[in-house]
Design a protein around this motif. Structure first.
Motif, short mmCIF file in Angstrom:
data_model
loop_
_atom_site.label_atom_id
_atom_site.label_comp_id
_atom_site.label_asym_id
_atom_site.label_seq_id
_atom_site.Cartn_x
_atom_site.Cartn_y
_atom_site.Cartn_z
N LYS A 98 20.81 8.55 -4.20
CA LYS A 98 19.89 8.28 -3.02
C LYS A 98 18.31 8.66 -2.87
O LYS A 98 17.61 8.08 -2.70
N ASP A 99 18.54 10.12 -3.53
CA ASP A 99 17.04 10.59 -3.82
C ASP A 99 16.28 9.93 -4.67
O ASP A 99 15.13 9.79 -4.62
N SER A 100 16.79 9.36 -5.70
CA SER A 100 16.21 8.60 -6.72
C SER A 100 15.65 7.26 -6.31
O SER A 100 14.56 6.97 -6.56
N LEU A 101 16.49 6.72 -5.51
CA LEU A 101 16.14 5.58 -4.92
C LEU A 101 15.08 5.68 -3.79
O LEU A 101 14.05 4.96 -3.79
N MET A 102 15.12 6.66 -2.95
CA MET A 102 14.06 7.12 -2.13
C MET A 102 12.74 7.18 -2.82
O MET A 102 11.55 6.84 -2.59
N SER A 103 12.94 8.00 -4.09
CA SER A 103 11.62 8.10 -4.74
C SER A 103 10.93 6.88 -5.31
O SER A 103 9.55 6.76 -5.30
N LYS A 104 11.79 5.86 -5.97
CA LYS A 104 11.41 4.45 -6.54
C LYS A 104 10.69 3.94 -5.16
O LYS A 104 9.65 3.31 -5.49
N GLN A 105 11.18 3.91 -4.04
CA GLN A 105 10.52 3.13 -2.95
C GLN A 105 9.42 3.72 -2.47
O GLN A 105 8.39 2.99 -2.19
N GLU A 106 9.19 4.96 -2.40
CA GLU A 106 8.10 5.51 -2.25
C GLU A 106 6.97 5.39 -3.29
O GLU A 106 5.77 4.98 -3.03
N ALA A 107 7.05 5.29 -4.53
CA ALA A 107 6.47 4.87 -5.78
C ALA A 107 5.87 3.49 -5.39
O ALA A 107 4.79 2.92 -5.72
N LYS A 108 6.89 2.69 -5.19
CA LYS A 108 6.52 1.09 -5.14
C LYS A 108 5.46 1.09 -3.97
O LYS A 108 4.65 0.23 -3.96
#
Length: 694
Positions: free
Chosen positions: A646-656
């Motif tokens: 979940k944390d990784s997914l959140m990081s990717k979403q924020e980067a995008k």
């Protein structure tokens, strides 16, 4: 703060209501029903009360008690005792002078008095209400039949106390419904009262009360009842009809088989309800007895013919109530009907004909009594503010107080006449030379239900001292017919004549004149008398014994319920963990852990369905924790990986999102350099695509 509780103690089902700041609410039970079966069942381990008792009734008939309201403080000498035996599947016996039920409980035979049985049911009511409201339940207003005598009303109050409830008022059922009508109806007259007849036909009793009502005030002018006219009498007529039919048609006699008779009776009740809305209905019951399925049908006309002996008595309570109120049917403004049995079309038709006017259903037929009782309970609450409403009930029987002759010319006095309103207070003056006794009895024993003792209570007064120079002491007794209908002596004291100075009123006196006094003789209180009472209320010793026994049974029931919950939790955990080991947890457990845990699950499951089927709460908890010690480790790894994902997914979403914003800003800069119309970027970084139109 205690939540005011109102209970309509029904013979078949009871309704619970509570008063809160926003109004009166009906309390639903554990299966979300707005009424709860009035039933207490006894098993090998615990009691089953209300819905659970009803569910287990057919498999536990001889240890299940119904009709609680009918046997409460019933005198074994009454003919009603033999009548009630017909409706009971558990044996009725006599214990401590009152009716009791004999059941098998916790593996041994036991007997519980009617007061204890009602207390058990009220304990369940209290528990249900506390769970639903999440509040403290202490005070109760209990609605009882108008024909209850002093003995039965005292038993109702004692049952409340055994259940840990404070009976702020014991109220007549129809009076409670009338109070609810008076409080919430907005078009009542202010000056000239309206005459309303309330007709309540429930599971076992038919009651009529004539009420004078206006805004903020109510008086019961007269009441009458038929104690053997109700829904269960209709059910029995249907059951007996089919018993005869099946004996000739299928060669089976359901009267010889308790379970078969009970099942046909339950089906008869459903048939009666169907026929209230339909002209005919089928009647089918599978495997009644001897593996025989039965089927038949009945029309509404056939039902009316079966109950014609009952219908011919409809007019009697109406005429008696009107006579007690001193009114005629023509003087009644409205006829309000309540109670489940008033849904029977032929019954409504007869009632309308007797009164000579259409019937009104302003009140909820099932919930009106409970709501009125809850409002009355709220009137006694120190914390809730309710709309002011005064109401008085009337005595169904006259009451006389008796004493030994001393200086008086008579030895008795009718203090509370039949039809007199209560609550009421009276003063009696007696001239005594020593300690004395006073006894209250019903004036006319012939008016009482057959088999009812005329005795109400006896009071002993001690501490009488004759003043010097006098032949006797002047004793004042303050006698009360209190709001619950109980007859009590509130206080007793000796008065003596003393000479006192009293101001003389002089209307012609001028300012500065000296006030004038005159010596007068007055009766003044000298000393209080000690009062001891012998009546129907349980003694403190017996009451405490019953309270302790009920508390112990509640704790035992709770332990059994908790044990069953822990057993179910263990069973659920075994299946859940086994499934997840092959699915969600498969990548988070080593082969050794899987092998060990799978073996533990199989072993625990075998134990659960064998030696552990009837184990203790502690063992179920221990087995659960043993499995959880390994299961939680695997679960922890799974949850940690899920959190990481979940944390990784959140990081990717924020980067995008950051990249998209940078791209928009770059496009904005290019547009400005080329002189084209610039897109507008809002504070959140989103492009505003609105256009200005000419």
């Amino acid at each position: 703060m205690s939540i005011p509780l109102g209970v309509d103690l029904g013979n078949n089902n009871s309704v619970i209501a509570v008063a809160r700041n926003r109004g009166i609410d009906i309390v639903v039970n554990e299966v979300s029903n707005r009424s709860t079966p009035s039933i207490v069942g006894f098993g090998v381990k615990n009691r089953s009360i209300g819905e659970t008792g009803k569910n287990q009734q057919n498999s536990n008939l001889k240890n299940t008690v119904e009709n609680l309201k009918r046997i409460l403080a019933l005198d074994p000498a009454s003919p009603d005792y033999d009548v009630e035996k017909r409706y009971f599947t558990s044996p009725l016996v006599v214990k401590d002078g009152q009716v009791a039920s004999q059941v098998r409980f916790l593996g041994k035979q036991d007997e519980f008095t009617s007061t204890q049985l009602v207390a058990m049911y009220l304990s369940k009511i209290k528990e249900t209400t506390a769970k639903e409201t999440k509040g403290k339940i202490t005070d109760i207003c209990l609605a009882v039949p108008v024909w209850y005598t002093e003995q039965q009303r005292r038993a109702a109050a004692d049952a409340c106390r055994i259940a840990g409830l404070n009976p702020v008022r014991i109220v007549n059922e129809v009076t409670a419904a009338a109070v609810g009508y008076g409080v919430f109806k907005t078009d009542l007259p202010v000056e000239e009262p309206k005459k309303v007849a309330f007709v309540d036909i429930g599971h076992s009793t038919y009651t009529v009360s004539i009420v004078s009502i206006k805004k903020g005030e109510l008086k019961v002018l007269g009441s009458a009842s038929d104690k053997h006219f109700g829904g269960r009498d209709f059910d029995r007529a249907i059951t007996e009809h089919f018993a005869d039919e099946f004996k000739s048609k299928y060669k089976i006699d359901i009267r010889e088989n308790l379970k078969a008779y009970s099942r046909i009776s339950a089906a008869a009740e459903k048939l009666k309800k169907v026929l209230s809305a339909n002209t005919s209905a089928p009647f089918n019951v599978e495997s009644v007895m001897n593996d025989v399925d039965v089927s038949s049908s009945m029309s509404r006309e056939e039902l009316e013919e079966l109950v014609e002996p009952l219908l011919q008595r409809v007019h009697v309570p109406v005429e008696q109530a009107l006579a007690a109120a001193g009114l005629t049917a023509e003087e009644i403004d409205t006829v309000e009907i309540i109670g489940g049995c008033t849904r029977v079309p032929s019954l409504k038709e007869r009632l309308s004909k007797v009164f000579g006017k259409p019937l009104s259903t302003t009140l909820n037929q099932d919930e009106a009594i409970a709501k009125g009782a809850a409002f009355i309970c709220a009137m006694h609450s120190p914390t809730l503010r309710v709309r002011p409403f005064k109401f008085e009930d009337c005595n169904p029987y006259s009451v006389t107080y008796y004493w030994q002759k001393d200086a008086e010319e008579t030895d008795h006095l009718e203090v509370f006449p039949k039809g007199g309103l209560y609550p009421a207070t009276k003063m009696i003056t007696l001239y005594r030379t020593k300690d004395f006794e006073v006894e209250a009895r019903y004036t006319n024993p012939t008016e009482l239900p057959e088999g009812t003792s005329p005795f109400i209570a006896k009071w002993k007064f001690t501490g009488v001292e004759v003043p010097a120079g006098e032949d006797s002491a002047v004793c004042k007794l303050k006698i009360r017919n209190d709001p619950s209908g109980f007859f009590t002596v509130e206080s007793a004291y000796v008065v003596e004549e003393k000479e006192v100075e009293e101001l003389v009123e002089n209307p012609d006196a001028k300012e500065g004149d000296e006030p004038e006094y005159q010596k007068v003789k007055k009766l003044v209180k000298k000393n209080d008398l000690e009062i001891s009472v012998e009546g129907y209320a349980l003694s403190s010793k017996v009451l405490n014994e019953f309270v302790e026994k009920e508390t112990a049974m509640i704790m035992e029931d709770k332990l059994v319920a908790d044990t069953e919950d822990r057993k179910n939790a263990l069973e659920e955990y075994i299946y859940e963990l086994r499934g997840k080991l092959e699915d969600q947890y498969k990548d988070f457990a080593s082969p050794e852990e899987k092998e060990k845990l799978t073996a533990m699950l199989a072993k625990t499951e075998d134990w659960l369905y064998d030696d552990g089927y009837d184990s203790t709460k502690g063992k179920y908890v221990a087995k659960y924790e043993e499995l959880a010690s390994i299961g939680n480790l695997i679960r922890g790894r799974y949850l940690a990986k899920e959190q990481e994902r979940k944390d990784s997914l959140m990081s990717k979403q924020e980067a995008k999102k950051t990249a998209e914003l940078a791209e928009k800003l770059a496009a904005d800069r290019v547009a400005r350099e080329n002189g084209t119309e610039e897109p507008k970027v809002d504070a959140e970084g989103d492009i505003d695509m609105t256009e200005e139109l000419d």
